[in-house]
Scaffold this active site. Structure first.
Site, PDB file in Angstrom:
ATOM      1  CG  ASP A 136     -15.169  12.433 -31.048  1.00  0.00           C
ATOM      2  OD1 ASP A 136     -15.943  11.503 -31.355  1.00  0.00           O
ATOM      3  OD2 ASP A 136     -15.245  13.566 -31.565  1.00  0.00           O
ATOM      4  CB  VAL A 137     -15.381   6.318 -31.014  1.00  0.00           C
ATOM      5  CG1 VAL A 137     -14.717   5.710 -29.788  1.00  0.00           C
ATOM      6  CG2 VAL A 137     -16.857   6.603 -30.758  1.00  0.00           C
ATOM      7  CG  ASN A 187     -21.851   0.464 -25.802  1.00  0.00           C
ATOM      8  OD1 ASN A 187     -22.972  -0.008 -25.988  1.00  0.00           O
ATOM      9  ND2 ASN A 187     -21.595   1.351 -24.852  1.00  0.00           N
ATOM     10  CG  ASP A 201     -17.888   7.436 -22.464  1.00  0.00           C
ATOM     11  OD1 ASP A 201     -18.450   8.450 -22.924  1.00  0.00           O
ATOM     12  OD2 ASP A 201     -18.503   6.424 -22.096  1.00  0.00           O
ATOM     13  CB  VAL A 259     -31.733   0.410 -24.033  1.00  0.00           C
ATOM     14  CG1 VAL A 259     -31.069  -0.031 -22.725  1.00  0.00           C
ATOM     15  CG2 VAL A 259     -31.346  -0.528 -25.170  1.00  0.00           C
ATOM     16  CE1 TYR A 279     -29.864   4.879 -32.992  1.00  0.00           C
ATOM     17  CE2 TYR A 279     -31.705   3.634 -33.876  1.00  0.00           C
ATOM     18  CZ  TYR A 279     -30.728   3.800 -32.921  1.00  0.00           C
ATOM     19  OH  TYR A 279     -30.607   2.894 -31.900  1.00  0.00           O
ATOM     20  CE  LYS A 322     -27.592   2.343 -34.013  1.00  0.00           C
ATOM     21  NZ  LYS A 322     -26.364   2.204 -33.199  1.00  0.00           N
TER      22      LYS A 322
END
Length: 259
Positions: free
Chosen positions: A56-57, A83, A34, A182, A149, A153
């Site tokens: 940092d992904v 995720n 994370d 969510v 966004y 996706k």
């Protein structure tokens, strides 16, 4: 039964933390990464045994460091859960900055590539396994004012189906979960910014967002955790290449287009 090894990106808070805790309670060895230092510290205080790294992904070198640590400590993987995600800007395409576009695509799509390419050889060592990509119901629709966004996706679904084809002969299944909005701080922030831009109350915009779903609802972290644990369990052993809506049946994402 061999112990299950699980890696979760953005796993120290929210959905990720709930997933990590579900797998820990089931006896799995878990690694989370994370960028939220506070969440990582809290996670480590509560769960000192799992791997928990600041990563940092969106940076492939930091992703490499995370998976190097997993390989050293675990030797293999059974499950990867991608995720990580950010909301990105709310604006018409011509008003989206190049930086905002690149940042959204990098976290919401590129990070799935960075993590998957490193995880696959480790899952292969297990002889079978599962990758779950947390996508969005924006992967099923156009999404006015949220172009980076939505593009990311849709890209996740293409990646999911392609990986399912590549890895299926090795008994590695790949699926995407596509939640609606969510409950939690991220959608609260999106709604707050939308309400401010349109001069509406937060309550009115919340009602609008919920009205997009037939069930007039948001989904909860628990809904997503239940679906992930099902897909990665033996009960989901024949499910692969799917983009599964978890959204109370969204009818469309066109609110606010009049702007």
């Amino acid at each position: 039964m061999p112990q299950v090894h699980v890696a979760i990106s953005a796993g120290a808070n929210g959905i990720g933390r709930g997933l990590a805790e579900a797998f820990i309670q089931a006896g799995a060895q878990v690694a989370v990464c994370d960028v939220d230092d506070v969440a990582l510290a809290e996670f480590k205080d509560t769960h000192p045994e799992p791997i928990a790294m600041r990563t940092d992904v969106g940076d492939p070198e930091q992703v490499d460091d995370f998976f190097d640590r997993i390989e050293t400590n675990f030797g293999r993987l059974d499950i990867l859960i991608n995720n990580a995600g950010i909301a990105g800007p709310t604006a018409r395409l011509e008003n989206v900055s190049v930086v905002d576009w690149q940042d959204t695509i990098n976290i919401d799509l590129n990070s799935f590539f960075y993590c998957s390419r490193r995880a696959i050889p480790l899952i292969r060592k297990s002889g079978q396994g599962s990758i779950v990509n947390i996508a969005s119901n924006a992967a099923f629709f156009g999404f006015p004012l949220r172009s980076p966004y939505a593009a990311s996706k849709w890209g996740v679904i293409g990646l999911t189906k392609t990986l399912a084809m590549e890895l299926g002969p090795e008994n590695i299944r790949v699926n995407a979960i596509c939640p609606g909005s969510v409950e939690g701080p991220r959608i609260d922030g999106v709604i707050s910014r939308d309400a401010e831009a349109r001069g509406l109350s937060i309550e009115a915009v919340t009602r609008e967002y919920k009205s997009q779903a037939s069930m007039r609802c948001f989904v909860s972290n628990e809904d997503i955790i239940s679906m992930v644990t099902f897909l990665t369990s033996d009960a989901g052993r024949r499910i692969s290449g799917q983009a599964i809506g978890l959204d109370g049946h969204t009818e469309g994402l066109s609110l606010g287009l009049e702007r």
